[in-house]
Write a protein that holds these residues in place. Structure first.
Motif, short mmCIF file in Angstrom:
data_model
loop_
_atom_site.label_atom_id
_atom_site.label_comp_id
_atom_site.label_asym_id
_atom_site.label_seq_id
_atom_site.Cartn_x
_atom_site.Cartn_y
_atom_site.Cartn_z
N PHE A 179 -11.80 7.14 -35.82
CA PHE A 179 -11.53 6.26 -34.68
C PHE A 179 -10.89 4.95 -35.17
O PHE A 179 -9.93 4.45 -34.58
CB PHE A 179 -12.84 5.99 -33.92
CG PHE A 179 -12.66 5.17 -32.68
CD1 PHE A 179 -11.92 5.64 -31.60
CD2 PHE A 179 -13.25 3.91 -32.58
CE1 PHE A 179 -11.77 4.88 -30.44
CE2 PHE A 179 -13.10 3.14 -31.43
CZ PHE A 179 -12.36 3.62 -30.37
N PHE A 207 -17.16 7.45 -22.91
CA PHE A 207 -16.86 8.52 -23.87
C PHE A 207 -17.91 9.63 -23.77
O PHE A 207 -19.07 9.36 -23.41
CB PHE A 207 -16.85 7.96 -25.29
CG PHE A 207 -15.65 7.13 -25.61
CD1 PHE A 207 -14.39 7.71 -25.65
CD2 PHE A 207 -15.76 5.77 -25.87
CE1 PHE A 207 -13.26 6.95 -25.95
CE2 PHE A 207 -14.64 5.01 -26.17
CZ PHE A 207 -13.39 5.59 -26.21
N LYS A 225 -14.01 12.45 -30.60
CA LYS A 225 -12.79 12.04 -31.32
C LYS A 225 -11.55 12.39 -30.48
O LYS A 225 -10.66 11.57 -30.30
CB LYS A 225 -12.76 12.78 -32.66
CG LYS A 225 -11.60 12.45 -33.54
CD LYS A 225 -11.60 13.36 -34.76
CE LYS A 225 -11.42 14.82 -34.36
NZ LYS A 225 -11.62 15.77 -35.48
N ALA A 228 -11.24 10.16 -27.46
CA ALA A 228 -10.75 8.83 -27.86
C ALA A 228 -9.24 8.87 -28.09
O ALA A 228 -8.50 8.01 -27.63
CB ALA A 228 -11.48 8.37 -29.12
N PHE A 251 -17.25 3.42 -28.01
CA PHE A 251 -17.23 4.57 -28.93
C PHE A 251 -18.53 4.58 -29.75
O PHE A 251 -19.19 5.61 -29.89
CB PHE A 251 -16.01 4.46 -29.85
CG PHE A 251 -15.80 5.64 -30.75
CD1 PHE A 251 -15.10 6.75 -30.31
CD2 PHE A 251 -16.31 5.64 -32.05
CE1 PHE A 251 -14.91 7.85 -31.16
CE2 PHE A 251 -16.13 6.73 -32.89
CZ PHE A 251 -15.42 7.84 -32.43
#
Ligand code: KG4
Ligand code: ZN
Length: 347
Positions: A179, A207, A225, A228, A251
């Motif tokens: 990230f 998320f 992931k 994101a 996150f």
């Protein structure tokens, strides 16, 4: 039972070169480490060749430094412990060959240790500033969270570790690192995301939290992931820059939620009241504060060792090694490094 007063330990499983001198009570007399973060930063991740080459440069000077710092001579070192698995094979090989050579030349035994057993033993180390609570012991639950691993262990006693759950894909630290890379925050990313998150809104972005409702102790961070990545693709460079703090906080919150939810499930299912966090990700400030709050609410005994014992370090390998030697276990000169744990390392 054989008597071993003091051990010299070597850890080179990934990109940190570390040497420690630890006594049979787990007291750390010296811990000397060299980090390679700056060398790997341009590549956005650990480059195995670069890591092993730099272990060869740093290791022997660190051995000398540890002896000097602890005011010990070789005649006071009873044995050598070294990480033998799991890890990058080239990196492990540097530590293992050095440990074998030193053991042969000093005529002392050596023992190869599983790196994860080291993380499990980290809370039991002690020094002038830190010692675990006197009533802390086994059985306990250990959440080991690093760049390569995310596992919950039920530790019944020394050497008896049951893997209750693990990540099905990315490790928690790996998710943080990837990230951070997407946001151009540099490497290693976990600490950067943590820093950014302190000024952000943990509920600013929603998320996904995978496997939360599943009846197991496993984790999955690859969906997080991907989510994101998709979100960042819809944002302009300016938008990302303006919202970087809340992106990081949200996150991070998703990862912390998953880790604590599964730990909570394990505590309830096994009715265990001692918990420990180890591995690099346990440095995360949000995880530390939320886990302490959670432990208070549930009246659990939570031990998070100091940062120097959470991240990869040789002291934890020394304690695991000396405990094994005291039980009469030794390694042969033929011991080979292994990228993975071996059957028998865990029940
Ligand atoms: O245990 P460790 O030093 O090495 C491995 O065995 O991987 O863990 C390194 C990992 C990296 O992924 C790094 O980004 C992560 O721990 N990390 C953090 C923090 N500090 C280190 N992740 C989140 N928050 C932090 N403060
Ligand atoms: Zn580690």
């Amino acid at each position: 039972m054989a008597s071993f007063e003091r051990i010299l330990a070597i850890e080179t499983s990934c990109d940190d070169t570390s040497v420690a001198i630890v006594d049979c009570e787990g007291f750390v007399e010296a811990l000397c480490s060299a980090h390679q973060d700056l060398l790997h930063q341009p590549f956005g991740g650990v480059v195995p060749e670069v890591a092993s080459r730099n272990h060869t440069l740093s290791l022997l000077p660190l051995v000398d430094e540890a002896l000097k710092k602890s005011h010990r001579s070789w005649s006071e070192i009873s044995a050598i412990a070294v990480t033998a698995r799991p890890g990058l094979v080239g990196s492990l090989l540097v530590g293992l060959v050095t440990a074998k050579t030193l053991a042969l030349s000093k005529n002392i035994p050596f023992i190869g240790v599983n790196h994860l057993e080291g993380h499990i033993m980290a809370p039991f180390l002690r020094d002038r500033k830190y010692q675990p609570p006197e009533d802390f012991g086994f059985p306990c639950l250990t959440l080991a969270i690093s760049g390569g691993h995310t596992q919950i262990y039920l530790v019944q006693s020394f050497g008896v570790y049951q893997v209750l759950g693990a990540t099905l894909d990315d490790a928690a630290g790996e998710a943080f690192d990837k990230f951070a890379k997407m946001l151009g925050l540099g490497f290693p990313g976990g600490v950067k995301v943590d820093e950014m998150a302190t000024q952000g809104d943990p509920f600013g972005y929603n998320f996904p939290r995978a496997l939360l409702k599943e009846d197991n102790f496993n984790f999955s961070f690859s969906g997080l992931k991907t989510a994101a990545q998709r979100l960042l693709e819809t944002m302009s460079v300016t938008e990302k820059r303006q919202n970087v703090h809340s992106l990081c906080a949200s996150f991070q919150e998703a990862i912390v939620d998953c880790l604590l939810a599964k730990l909570d499930k394990a505590v309830d299912f096994y009715d265990i009241h001692r918990v420990t966090l180890t591995g690099g990700v346990s440095a995360n400030s949000r995880l530390r504060s939320r886990s302490q709050e959670w432990a208070r609410e549930k009246s659990l005994q939570l031990v998070i060792p100091p940062l120097s014992y959470c991240t990869d370090n040789a002291a934890m390998i020394g304690l695991a090694g000396i405990r094994r030697l005291m039980r009469g276990e030794f390694s042969e000169q033929s011991l080979a490094p292994s990228a993975r744990s071996l059957p028998g390392d865990f029940v």
